[in-house]
Design an enzyme around this catalytic site. Structure first.
Site, short mmCIF file in Angstrom:
data_model
loop_
_atom_site.label_atom_id
_atom_site.label_comp_id
_atom_site.label_asym_id
_atom_site.label_seq_id
_atom_site.Cartn_x
_atom_site.Cartn_y
_atom_site.Cartn_z
N LYS A 1 39.50 32.40 44.98
CA LYS A 1 38.84 31.24 45.58
C LYS A 1 39.84 30.56 46.50
O LYS A 1 40.98 30.32 46.11
CB LYS A 1 38.38 30.26 44.49
CG LYS A 1 37.21 30.78 43.66
CD LYS A 1 36.85 29.78 42.58
CE LYS A 1 35.88 30.40 41.61
NZ LYS A 1 34.57 29.80 41.58
N GLY B 1 28.65 52.27 38.83
CA GLY B 1 27.77 51.16 38.40
C GLY B 1 27.01 50.63 39.60
O GLY B 1 26.72 49.44 39.69
N ALA B 2 26.69 51.56 40.53
CA ALA B 2 26.16 51.13 41.82
C ALA B 2 24.72 50.64 41.77
O ALA B 2 24.24 50.03 42.73
CB ALA B 2 26.27 52.28 42.82
N ARG C 1 23.98 56.03 36.61
CA ARG C 1 23.23 56.94 35.74
C ARG C 1 21.86 57.25 36.32
O ARG C 1 21.30 58.31 36.10
CB ARG C 1 23.02 56.28 34.38
CG ARG C 1 24.30 56.20 33.57
CD ARG C 1 23.95 55.81 32.15
NE ARG C 1 25.12 55.59 31.36
CZ ARG C 1 25.51 54.41 30.90
NH1 ARG C 1 24.81 53.32 31.15
NH2 ARG C 1 26.60 54.31 30.17
N LEU D 1 25.88 43.56 39.65
CA LEU D 1 27.07 43.14 40.37
C LEU D 1 27.12 43.78 41.76
O LEU D 1 27.47 43.14 42.75
CB LEU D 1 28.32 43.52 39.57
CG LEU D 1 29.65 43.14 40.20
CD1 LEU D 1 29.85 41.63 40.19
CD2 LEU D 1 30.82 43.81 39.48
N LYS E 1 29.63 26.10 28.78
CA LYS E 1 28.36 26.43 29.43
C LYS E 1 27.35 25.34 29.09
O LYS E 1 27.50 24.63 28.10
CB LYS E 1 27.86 27.77 28.92
CG LYS E 1 28.69 28.94 29.46
CD LYS E 1 27.91 30.24 29.39
CE LYS E 1 28.72 31.39 29.94
NZ LYS E 1 28.83 31.41 31.40
N HIS F 1 40.62 32.95 33.72
CA HIS F 1 40.55 31.92 34.76
C HIS F 1 41.36 30.66 34.41
O HIS F 1 42.11 30.14 35.23
CB HIS F 1 39.11 31.49 35.00
CG HIS F 1 38.16 32.62 35.20
ND1 HIS F 1 38.50 33.76 35.90
CD2 HIS F 1 36.87 32.79 34.82
CE1 HIS F 1 37.46 34.58 35.92
NE2 HIS F 1 36.46 34.01 35.27
N ASP G 1 40.56 38.83 39.04
CA ASP G 1 40.16 37.52 38.50
C ASP G 1 39.59 36.78 39.70
O ASP G 1 40.35 36.36 40.58
CB ASP G 1 41.39 36.79 37.95
CG ASP G 1 40.99 35.50 37.26
OD1 ASP G 1 40.12 34.79 37.80
OD2 ASP G 1 41.54 35.19 36.20
N HIS G 2 38.27 36.64 39.75
CA HIS G 2 37.70 36.09 40.98
C HIS G 2 38.12 34.65 41.23
O HIS G 2 38.07 34.16 42.34
CB HIS G 2 36.17 36.26 41.02
CG HIS G 2 35.42 35.25 40.20
ND1 HIS G 2 35.28 35.35 38.85
CD2 HIS G 2 34.78 34.13 40.55
CE1 HIS G 2 34.57 34.32 38.40
NE2 HIS G 2 34.25 33.55 39.42
#
Ligand code: BG6
Length: 518
Positions: free
Chosen positions: A219, A45-46, A79, A50, A377, A277, A214-215
């Site tokens: 943190k 997915g380069a 791709r 992201l 959101k 999260h 899980d970013h």
């Protein structure tokens, strides 16, 4: 937290600042501890967002701070047909590196390679295996590989399977030539699909090879919750139902769905924020102290906590859960469209973008204490925090004089925008009259800091290279959280009055009006 959200600007209280000790560690002590073994990082997915926005800048920054191994290479796959040269140019531009040190930049860029692949084509993976062997001998990366799936989750199983079939998941018995697979949430869509995905991944990769990101866990201030709780003696004795009345975990944001409707329409806020999260923030706040600060001991305590969650009373959903969806409104002074008017969102969509949920933890420490989790959101402000509300004093000797209740203590572990710990308590107001005032003692996380600050993606990449699982999800915890959420999702998504249950809130507000009833 709703409109009662308190941040530093709101509370015009006297502030007591906290001094950090002169005994702080010298800067060198806080640097990256060890360099990982040589390795090649393969990003599937380069050409995606992201990779350009997060992964490459994170890798470059690690490289600049000696966080990458001395010998490394990065292989992008996607791709799109691209040559190494074009890929390097594209990444070079994305790095936005303004430093004068061009040699550093050049060296990093020269370690990049690109291979166009078709994700379900075995031939592509044979070519990848060949390229990795070449890269190994050119860069002396010892056959150690990280496969980072920066891909839509629907491709995880296929790619893991194809990598495995091409022999790329195999590790040597002597510990050399390791292979690690990195996946991002969502880990499945519900319990069943999470188990199914895991089965697919485990066909060729063992659990110790899998890193589920899980970013939030990466943190700094989230990690600090454990230090705060378990490296101090004074908080632990009051960290329980006797002294704490309620806890609020909040992660609101001003952003809308942006360009992610394809994913978000199916996920909604419960899958997007709660399954991962919010659950982790809850676990860090409530788990028991592990005997050692080691990945599996910490993860064992987290899973115990997830197992203690009281099953959600789905037959009385409205008493425990408020769901909302943003309508038109104003955020940061700009008019913004309703969720249903966003690109690729169905005009009658019933996807929730806001949830406020009351949960209980059935164990000795927390019996009866409500934990209120809120995320949404297009809210009034981006705030991420854990607020611990302590109980009132058992008896107030001041009541006759002051004729008022005494505000109980409140401890806030701020993650965003203020990375801080603040404790509110009562003191006498200076002067001849007897009156109390709230004061707040603040510790700003970055005040007088000595260490190197790592962004969340830098931290997860570094830990993955070091093989440290502490900040990653283990499959048992993924399944436990899905076990908790799946009945709620099933009820929310199938009930006949779904449209009435979902309340609209104006973008830029603190959520639906009925939110306070929890
Ligand atoms: C992501 C969600 O995991 O977290 C997003 O998919 C959300 O929808 C984001 O916006 C919030 O992360 P942060 O770090 O900005 O609080």
């Amino acid at each position: 937290m709703t409109e009662n959200a308190t941040t530093r600007e709101d509370t015009m209280q006297p502030i007591v600042r906290v001094r950090t000790s002169d005994m702080d560690l010298p800067a060198d002590e806080c640097r990256i501890p060890t360099r990982s073994e040589p390795c090649t990082i393969v990003i599937a997915g380069a050409t995606g967002d992201l990779t350009a926005r997060k992964l490459m800048p994170a890798l470059f920054n690690l490289y600049c701070n000696e966080g990458l191994p001395e010998s490394f290479a990065i292989v992008g796959c996607g791709r799109t047909e691209l040559s190494d040269q074009r890929f390097r140019k594209k990444i070079s531009a994305a790095l936005n590196d303004e430093s004068d040190d061009r040699s550093r930049h050049q060296h990093f860029i020269k370690s990049l390679y690109y291979l166009p692949i078709t994700y379900d084509d075995p031939e592509s993976y044979s070519r990848l295996a060949e390229l990795l062997n070449e890269v190994d001998s050119r860069h002396h990366t010892g056959g150690n590989r990280i496969f980072y799936l920066a891909l839509p989750p629907t491709l995880y199983k296929t790619v893991a399977n194809m990598l495995g079939k091409a022999g790329l998941g195999r590790e040597k018995k002597d510990g050399n030539g390791w292979a690690r697979l990195v996946v991002e949430k969502p880990f499945g869509h519900n319990l069943e699909s999470a188990i199914e995905l895991d089965r697919g991944i485990h066909r060729h990769f063992k659990e110790h090879q899998v890193f589920r990101i899980d970013h939030y866990l990466a943190k700094e201030t989230v990690q600090n919750v454990l230090m705060f709780r378990f490296a101090n003696t004074i908080f632990e004795p009051v960290w329980n139902r006797r002294y704490i009345k309620s806890v609020e975990v909040t992660a609101t944001e001003t952003l809308g769905v942006e360009h992610r409707a394809g994913y978000y329409e199916k996920a909604g806020v419960l899958r997007d924020m709660f399954q991962n999260h919010m659950m982790q923030l809850l676990a860090l706040t409530t788990m028991e102290p592990p005997s050692r600060f080691e990945a599996d001991r910490v993860r064992d305590e987290r899973i115990k906590l997830f197992r203690s969650l009281r099953p959600f009373p789905v037959n009385r959903l409205q008493d425990f859960l408020v769901l909302g969806q943003y309508g038109r409104g104003t955020v940061d002074g700009k008019s913004v469209p309703a969720y249903r008017e966003e690109t690729d969102v169905a005009p009658e969509s019933l996807t929730p973008t806001y949830a406020r949920m009351k949960v209980f933890v059935d164990n000795w420490r927390w019996q009866g204490i409500p934990f209120i989790l809120t995320s949404g959101k297009r809210m009034a402000r981006k705030v991420t925090q854990i607020a611990i509300q302590f109980r009132e004093v058992p008896h107030s000797m001041f009541r006759q004089v002051l004729g008022e209740t005494i505000n109980p203590n409140r401890l806030t572990l701020g993650i965003y925008p203020e990375e801080e710990i603040s404790l509110t308590f009562q003191t006498k107001t200076p002067g001849p009259r007897v009156c109390l005032r709230n004061v707040t003692m603040d510790f700003f996380y970055h005040q007088k800091d000595t260490g190197l600050k790592l962004e969340a993606y830098e931290k997860v990449l570094l830990d993955c290279m070091l093989g440290d699982h502490m900040l990653f999800w283990r499959q048992d915890a993924v399944e436990q959280c899905w076990s908790f959420l799946t009945p709620i999702l099933a009820e929310c998504e199938t009930c006949g009055d779904r449209a009435q249950t979902l309340q609209t809130y104006p973008a830029g507000s603190w959520g639906p009006e009925t939110t306070h009833k929890l």
